[in-house]
Design a protein around this motif. Structure first.
Motif, PDB file in Angstrom:
ATOM      1  N   UNK A 195      38.963  38.795  13.652  1.00 44.50           N
ATOM      2  CA  UNK A 195      39.461  40.170  13.565  1.00 44.50           C
ATOM      3  C   UNK A 195      40.809  40.094  12.498  1.00 44.50           C
ATOM      4  N   UNK A 196      41.453  39.113  12.758  1.00 45.83           N
ATOM      5  CA  UNK A 196      42.942  39.040  12.105  1.00 45.83           C
ATOM      6  C   UNK A 196      42.787  38.526  10.739  1.00 45.83           C
ATOM      7  N   UNK A 259      48.692  50.113  15.545  1.00 44.99           N
ATOM      8  CA  UNK A 259      49.462  51.225  15.387  1.00 44.99           C
ATOM      9  C   UNK A 259      50.882  51.057  15.877  1.00 44.99           C
ATOM     10  N   UNK A 260      50.861  49.991  16.804  1.00 46.18           N
ATOM     11  CA  UNK A 260      52.540  49.854  17.526  1.00 46.18           C
ATOM     12  C   UNK A 260      53.159  48.562  16.765  1.00 46.18           C
ATOM     13  N   UNK A 261      52.472  47.547  16.147  1.00 50.77           N
ATOM     14  CA  UNK A 261      52.799  46.477  15.695  1.00 50.77           C
ATOM     15  C   UNK A 261      54.141  46.608  14.866  1.00 50.77           C
ATOM     16  N   UNK A 262      54.515  47.712  14.159  1.00 50.57           N
ATOM     17  CA  UNK A 262      55.638  48.080  13.350  1.00 50.57           C
ATOM     18  C   UNK A 262      56.594  48.121  14.086  1.00 50.57           C
ATOM     19  N   UNK A 263      56.581  48.791  15.476  1.00 50.89           N
ATOM     20  CA  UNK A 263      57.889  48.863  16.402  1.00 50.89           C
ATOM     21  C   UNK A 263      58.648  47.641  16.880  1.00 50.89           C
ATOM     22  N   UNK A 281      41.780  30.614  15.619  1.00 56.47           N
ATOM     23  CA  UNK A 281      41.335  30.957  14.003  1.00 56.47           C
ATOM     24  C   UNK A 281      42.777  31.373  13.149  1.00 56.47           C
ATOM     25  N   UNK A 282      43.731  32.013  13.650  1.00 61.49           N
ATOM     26  CA  UNK A 282      44.686  32.545  12.772  1.00 61.49           C
ATOM     27  C   UNK A 282      46.028  31.815  13.318  1.00 61.49           C
ATOM     28  N   UNK A 283      46.849  31.927  12.355  1.00 67.65           N
ATOM     29  CA  UNK A 283      48.307  31.743  12.517  1.00 67.65           C
ATOM     30  C   UNK A 283      49.414  32.797  13.311  1.00 67.65           C
ATOM     31  N   UNK A 284      48.968  33.871  12.755  1.00 67.61           N
ATOM     32  CA  UNK A 284      49.769  35.064  13.438  1.00 67.61           C
ATOM     33  C   UNK A 284      49.026  36.222  13.767  1.00 67.61           C
ATOM     34  N   UNK A 285      49.082  36.894  14.859  1.00 72.25           N
ATOM     35  CA  UNK A 285      48.285  38.020  15.466  1.00 72.25           C
ATOM     36  C   UNK A 285      49.002  39.232  14.854  1.00 72.25           C
ATOM     37  N   UNK A 287      52.337  40.667  12.122  1.00 74.12           N
ATOM     38  CA  UNK A 287      53.279  40.020  11.276  1.00 74.12           C
ATOM     39  C   UNK A 287      54.542  39.183  11.816  1.00 74.12           C
ATOM     40  N   UNK A 288      54.777  37.999  11.485  1.00 71.75           N
ATOM     41  CA  UNK A 288      55.749  37.465  12.113  1.00 71.75           C
ATOM     42  C   UNK A 288      55.611  36.893  13.502  1.00 71.75           C
ATOM     43  N   UNK A 289      54.448  37.180  14.055  1.00 73.30           N
ATOM     44  CA  UNK A 289      54.371  36.764  15.798  1.00 73.30           C
ATOM     45  C   UNK A 289      53.393  35.694  15.625  1.00 73.30           C
TER      46      UNK A 289
END
Lengths: 319, 318
Positions: A195-196, A259-263, A281-285, A287-289
């Motif tokens: 998904x990411x 929706x909440x990822x930016x907070x 599969x992905x490195x970050x779920x 941004x920055x995490x």
């Protein structure tokens, strides 16, 4: 401490429920195999090299759509994506329709494993509360053991139970996969969707241990949460109910992650991190995490949960 | 080593707010003694017991088991105790034997199969020990409770309301059994709100009321009247002769009227050797006497006397 562990293990397997859970996992796995087989039966057993022709045909079809021009932007985008994917598959030499027991295992184990999480959460939330509920806890706590030892033995038992369930699932899976799809190499090549991010081309050997390991850590976190919460409740029914509610609401709430990822605060609560298998599969779920951050957050919450419930139990008056 | 098995000093439990469920309870238990903890429901018996076995944290006070401080050597203390707290609860999906095995495994001293069989035999459960506990009657569970408590040969046995749910036969068996253990030097602390049972079962009783210990008595001194010269006597006469009777009673020195009951009965306090004198005087006065009965000062009377005194004080305080 060994005696306590042995006792917990004996009590667990003397319950019908435990055997029911184990049987359910085997039956669900067998059922899934049949469903799976009926869906993909027509596309397997192709001749050698046929799959490349199929992919190439699909590419030329999509190219025609692009050339002829279309009003719908999404159709163009989809056509381009299909072409790109097929070219990548051809380049990597991965037959998307190839099926063997290893690929089958990689694709299906985790979908049945969610039942293991459910069953383990039920066991975790009832192993303490049931004994408080029916009064046997008093007989445990008047023995010459510390209260934390009683708790720890129960916790280890739950984790061991989940491992037994996992091993049973994987063995059933391999057995069914071998019967229906034949043996294949552990390093069979597979494509992982996520998904990411975009698809990832890898081998079973590379991705499967990561998936299972991360899934297990994820489940462990659910076990810790439900085990800790159940200590606060006298009633077994309430404890199990709340734990299952948390289990299901977690995946629903994760839907709001975008929706909440930016907070600023969102990444510091444990909810979005309870999707650890995504890191296979992905490195970050978000941004920055990354995985390191997620594991740190979960570890902090785990310690807090265990610490709070442990201290509560240590001081609790059994009236 | 002294003969004291347990010493409880100033045991206090204070719950949220100022309410003290148990207040400054102190008593000692001797080796081979059966000590009763007696009081009405809500007197603090169960709380006291649970503080001793470590299920409830005490607010203040000390408990010593065989000289060891419960706070410092908790595990050693617990090894010396066997207990039934409230209704005996078991894993009812397992057999009685498997339940006992669980408890045997938790003992610090290894328990042999012979010991298991011996205990099962002792509580007369041999015929049903392989059945699942869910099939057991309450009496059988109670006996299995006793079995798990004595399995590791504790120096101190603590039984909270052990006679709950037992039929008279079961109670009698338990009583005999406790006596048997006492003869082997095992001390037992039994709580109950039933006076008559305590009287039959115990050597001494600690009477609790509203969280406080109000009396510690020897059963023998309570049930036999030998210790006191004064005797409570009830005398039943013909209704019409009531006034004459009262006059006669007043003539005899050393007899005092406690109260008049109904319209044909007096309760008197007097010396035993005055009973024949009184009888003769009544006959001489041509009073028809239907009965003269000496009433024992039972534990119940003592208990009621003690608690009613308390009630009077309460009323005065208001």
């Amino acid at each position: 401490m060994g005696a306590l562990l042995k006792n917990e293990w004996i009590k667990l397997w003397n319950k019908k429920q435990t055997w029911f859970f184990l049987g359910a996992i085997v039956i669900i796995m067998i059922g899934l195999t049949f469903i799976y087989q009926s869906f993909i039966a027509d596309s397997t057993n192709q001749g050698e090299g046929e799959w490349t022709i199929e992919l190439e045909t699909e590419i030329s079809e999509q190219e025609e759509i692009l050339e002829s021009g279309t009003d719908e932007e999404w159709m163009e985008a989809q056509a381009e994506q299909t072409i790109q994917e097929n070219e990548e598959l051809l380049e990597a030499g991965i037959n998307p329709n190839e099926m063997n027991n290893m690929i089958f295992m990689n694709e299906t184990v985790l979908s049945v494993a969610s039942f293991i999480t459910l069953f383990t959460v039920i066991v975790a939330s009832s192993i303490v509360s049931s004994e408080i509920d029916n009064g046997t806890m008093k007989h445990l706590l008047i023995r010459p053991y510390e209260r934390w030892q009683v708790l720890l033995s129960k916790f280890i038992t739950v984790v061991a139970f989940s491992i037994v369930m996992m091993v049973t699932l994987i063995l059933t899976n391999i057995l069914m996969g071998t019967i229906f799809f034949g043996t294949g190499s552990y390093s069979s090549q597979v494509m992982e969707m996520s998904f990411h991010g975009g698809p990832l081309y890898t081998t079973v050997a590379n991705i499967f241990p990561a998936k299972i390991g991360l899934y297990f850590l994820n489940m462990l976190m659910f076990v810790i949460i439900s085990f800790s919460l159940s200590i606060l409740f006298k009633s077994q029914t309430l404890a199990v109910g709340i734990s299952i509610f948390i289990l299901f609401s977690t995946s629903v709430l994760q839907g709001f992650s975008l929706l909440l990822a930016d907070t600023a605060w969102y990444k510091f609560i444990f909810l979005p991190h309870l999707d650890l298998p995504a890191y296979a599969v992905v490195d970050e779920i978000m941004p920055g995490v990354g995985i390191g951050f997620s594991l740190t957050i979960l570890a902090i919450y785990a310690i807090a949960f265990i610490g709070a419930s442990g201290i509560y139990f240590q001081k609790k008056d059994l009236m | 080593m002294s003969d004291t098995v347990m010493e409880v000093k100033g045991l206090t439990k204070q719950v949220s707010g100022k309410k003290r469920i148990v207040h400054d309870a102190s008593f000692v238990m001797n080796k081979g003694e059966i000590l009763g903890l007696l009081g009405p429901n809500g007197a603090g018996k169960t709380t006291t017991i649970r503080m001793i076995v470590g299920l409830i944290n005490k607010t203040e006070g000390k408990v010593f088991i065989n000289g060891a401080d419960l706070d410092k050597e908790g595990l050693a203390c617990k090894s010396d105790i066997g207990a039934i707290v409230e209704n005996p609860s078991f894993y009812d999906y397992m057999s009685g034997y498997k339940n006992l095995q669980l408890y045997a495994r938790m003992s610090k001293n290894p328990i042999t199969k012979e010991r298991m069989d011996e205990v099962v035999e002792l509580v007369k459960l041999s015929h049903a020990i392989q059945d699942k506990v869910k099939k057991y009657s309450l009496g059988m569970k109670q006996r299995l409770g006793v079995a798990q408590a004595i399995l590791h040969k504790p120096a101190l046995l603590i039984l909270d309301e052990p006679t709950n749910g037992l039929d008279p036969k079961g109670i009698r068996e338990l009583r005999d059994y406790l006596r048997q253990l006492a003869n082997q030097g095992i001390s037992t602390l039994v709580s109950s709100h039933l006076l008559s049972e305590m009287q039959l079962m115990c050597d001494r009783v600690v009477i609790m009321e509203k969280g406080k210990i109000i009396d510690v008595s020897n059963i023998s001194s309570l049930s036999e009247n030998g210790n006191s010269d004064k005797l409570i006597v009830s005398i039943e006469v013909k209704k019409e002769h009531l006034q004459q009777t009262e006059q006669v009673i007043k003539m005899v020195d050393g007899v005092s009227i406690v109260k008049q009951e109904n319209d044909h009965m007096f309760i008197l306090e007097m010396n035993q050797n005055l009973v024949p004198t009184l009888n003769r005087k009544l006959v001489e006065a041509e009073v028809d006497v239907y009965g003269i009965e000496s009433k024992k000062t039972s534990l119940e009377d003592k208990f009621l006397a003690l608690t009613s005194e308390d009630n009077v004080q309460m009323k005065e305080g208001q």
